[in-house]
Design an enzyme around this catalytic site. Structure first.
Site, PDB file in Angstrom:
ATOM      1  N   LYS A 126     -10.886  -0.608  10.907  1.00 12.12           N
ATOM      2  CA  LYS A 126     -10.885  -1.687   9.353  1.00 12.12           C
ATOM      3  C   LYS A 126     -11.343  -3.128   9.890  1.00 12.12           C
ATOM      4  CE  LYS A 126      -7.731  -0.186   6.134  1.00 12.12           C
ATOM      5  NZ  LYS A 126      -8.172   0.222   5.106  1.00 12.12           N
ATOM      6  N   GLN A 139      -5.161  -5.356   6.959  1.00  9.84           N
ATOM      7  CA  GLN A 139      -5.226  -5.937   6.810  1.00  9.84           C
ATOM      8  C   GLN A 139      -5.880  -7.485   6.724  1.00  9.84           C
ATOM      9  OE1 GLN A 139      -7.828  -5.104   4.540  1.00  9.84           O
ATOM     10  NE2 GLN A 139      -7.560  -3.162   4.699  1.00  9.84           N
ATOM     11  N   HIS A 176       1.037  -1.102  -0.040  1.00  7.85           N
ATOM     12  CA  HIS A 176       0.500   0.124   0.190  1.00  7.85           C
ATOM     13  C   HIS A 176       0.691   1.388  -0.107  1.00  7.85           C
ATOM     14  CE1 HIS A 176      -3.131   3.567   1.870  1.00  7.85           C
ATOM     15  NE2 HIS A 176      -4.092   2.612   1.959  1.00  7.85           N
ATOM     16  N   CYS A 198      -4.760   2.023  -4.276  1.00  6.72           N
ATOM     17  CA  CYS A 198      -3.705   3.019  -2.781  1.00  6.72           C
ATOM     18  C   CYS A 198      -2.313   2.238  -3.068  1.00  6.72           C
ATOM     19  CB  CYS A 198      -3.766   3.425  -1.894  1.00  6.72           C
ATOM     20  SG  CYS A 198      -4.290   4.564  -1.468  1.00  6.72           S
ATOM     21  N   ASP A 224       2.762  -4.057   8.015  1.00  4.06           N
ATOM     22  CA  ASP A 224       1.317  -3.444   8.426  1.00  4.06           C
ATOM     23  C   ASP A 224       0.454  -4.724   7.971  1.00  4.06           C
ATOM     24  OD1 ASP A 224      -0.762  -2.268   6.713  1.00  4.06           O
ATOM     25  OD2 ASP A 224       0.316  -1.505   5.120  1.00  4.06           O
TER      26      ASP A 224
HETATM   27  C1  LIG Z   1      -2.592  -2.681   3.756  1.00  4.86           C
HETATM   28  C2  LIG Z   1      -2.598  -1.349   3.931  1.00  4.86           C
HETATM   29  N1  LIG Z   1      -2.091  -0.352   4.115  1.00  4.86           N
HETATM   30  C3  LIG Z   1      -2.221   0.633   5.242  1.00  4.86           C
HETATM   31  C4  LIG Z   1      -3.187   0.696   5.276  1.00  4.86           C
HETATM   32  C5  LIG Z   1      -3.281   3.070   5.685  1.00  4.86           C
HETATM   33  O1  LIG Z   1      -4.605   2.474   6.093  1.00  4.86           O
HETATM   34  P1  LIG Z   1      -5.398   3.632   7.078  1.00  4.86           P
HETATM   35  O2  LIG Z   1      -5.783   4.663   6.081  1.00  4.86           O
HETATM   36  O3  LIG Z   1      -6.147   3.882   8.276  1.00  4.86           O
HETATM   37  O4  LIG Z   1      -3.893   5.009   7.758  1.00  4.86           O
HETATM   38  C6  LIG Z   1      -4.268   0.133   4.295  1.00  4.86           C
HETATM   39  C7  LIG Z   1      -5.849   1.083   4.108  1.00  4.86           C
HETATM   40  O5  LIG Z   1      -6.267   0.523   3.147  1.00  4.86           O
HETATM   41  C8  LIG Z   1      -4.307  -0.636   3.659  1.00  4.86           C
HETATM   42  O6  LIG Z   1      -5.378  -1.553   3.809  1.00  4.86           O
END
Ligand SMILES: Cc1ncc(COP(=O)(O)O)c(C=O)c1O
Length: 396
Positions: free
Chosen positions: A217, A194, A118, A354, A191
């Protein structure tokens, strides 16, 4: 589909007041809907027990501080942290990664990422001046750990990988990634955005060094998330933002800083967000993360099998992806797929998610993505598949 699964899902669906009858919400990877228990915890937090934390000398603030710190202990237990002091409350995974990039990383440090990350796990490293190398994917769209083992070098200070891909649903073999990273003395950041809503996570068992996730999430509120890091790593990290709550003493000549986690929590925290996150953790643990994983695995199987039977649908990601299915329909832009599905009351995500470098590697500009939560069931998969059937008929 297993009848028990679809019946149980109806019990869970009833917990979510913002999902009306007949609406197939398939965008939980973007943000999950909120159960009544979380909404009630937030309402109680503002309507009954609201006050600031840590600094108040009056009873209400002392009580709120007790609840706030109990939530930190709850998060620590949830992910298997050695102590609540290892839990730093942040705005979300994005802020957690930026914190590590600004505080722990030194400009010029070499970092290993993967193709499927991401943007939140790419851009902070670029902003912090890291040298970046990229691990490719296997043909079935997993992070290629054999390639990682071949390319990692002692100059790599950090490996930062998605525990579960937000586009492909691929699940990382995190223990093996940790072994490879530690083999050259690098740290491993996962990270977990998910992963935490979809499977049990135990940071000690995974042997990682940093773990980040977002509350929203995980059926919790927006604006609250978690950075976990090993205690000795946090101890050695300097603060990245200055302000109230993160200091020991302040004079104009100089300031000394509080111990972690306060050192990294400058300013008034998202008090009620933390209580909402606590309620969300209680909610998913009452269902059981193993049950959620099995439920979403059944939905993914059903979706992939049904879509694979449709002419002109291309599926991305591995067969055993966790709760997330990305796909394309030949000759139809994913935004058109999303718009037509919306007419049938099916909400999916369409775009680059993203993850533009991943789109480039897949050779597409965008994909359509269906992602599941506890409230989804067979009916949602049927609505999606018949909607896609309609898309293919409209576009001939
Ligand atoms: C794998 C992953 N990393 C990071 C993020 C960023 O999360 P946030 O926007 O809640 O900080 C997301 C959000 O879509 C994600 O799916």
């Amino acid at each position: 589909m297993d009848a028990a699964l679809s019946t149980r899902r109806l019990d869970w669906l009833a917990d979510f007041p913002a999902i009306p009858e007949g609406w197939a919400y398939l965008d939980s990877a973007a943000t999950a809907q909120k159960p009544r228990a979380v909404i009630d915890a937030i309402t109680r937090g503002y309507a009954e027990s609201y006050a600031t934390v840590h600094r108040g000398v009056y009873q209400r603030s002392a009580e709120m501080t007790v609840m706030f710190e109990a939530s930190r202990r709850r998060v620590a237990r949830f992910i298997g942290a050695a102590s609540p002091e290892e839990i730093v409350f942040v705005r979300g995974a994005t802020e957690g990664i930026n914190l590590v990039a600004r505080s722990w990383l030194k400009p010029g440090d070499r970092v290993l990422l993967s193709t499927l990350e991401h943007h939140s796990n790419i851009v902070p490293w670029q902003l912090a001046g890291a040298e970046i190398d990229v691990v490719p994917l296997t043909p079935d769209h997993r992070i290629d750990l054999d390639a990682m083992a071949a390319m990692i070098r002692p100059e790599h200070k950090l490996v930062a990988l998605a525990h579960v891909s937000n586009v492909l649903g691929s699940v990382l073999d995190a223990k093996r990634a940790a072994e490879i990273a530690h083999g050259v003395g690098a740290k491993l950041l996962l990270d977990g955005c998910q992963a935490v809503p979809r499977m049990p996570v135990d940071v000690a068992g995974l042997d990682c060094d940093f773990y980040v996730f977002s509350g929203h999430k995980l059926y919790g509120p927006t604006g609250i998330g978690v950075l976990w890091a090993r205690g000795e790593i946090l101890e050695a990290m300097p603060p990245w933002q200055g302000g109230g709550a993160m200091i020991e003493t302040v004079t104009f000549e100089g300031t000394t800083y509080a111990a972690p986690p306060a050192r990294f929590e400058a300013g008034t925290p998202h008090v009620v967000g933390v209580l909402g996150l606590h309620a969300a953790i209680d909610y998913v643990e009452a269902i059981g993360l193993d049950s959620i994983a099995a439920h979403e695995a059944a939905l993914v199987r059903e979706t992939r099998d049904s879509l694979a039977g449709l002419y002109s649908v291309r599926l991305f990601g591995p067969e055993d992806s966790a709760g997330i299915v990305s796909f394309a329909v030949e000759g139809v832009h994913p935004h058109d797929i999303g718009t037509i599905l919306d007419e049938s009351r099916v909400a999916i995500r369409a775009g680059h998610h993203c993850a533009q470098p991943l789109m480039a590697a897949l050779g597409v500009d965008a994909t359509a993505r269906a992602s599941f939560g506890v409230y989804n069931g067979e009916q949602d998969v049927e609505a999606l598949v018949s909607g896609i059937d309609r898309v293919t008929r409209i576009f001939g």
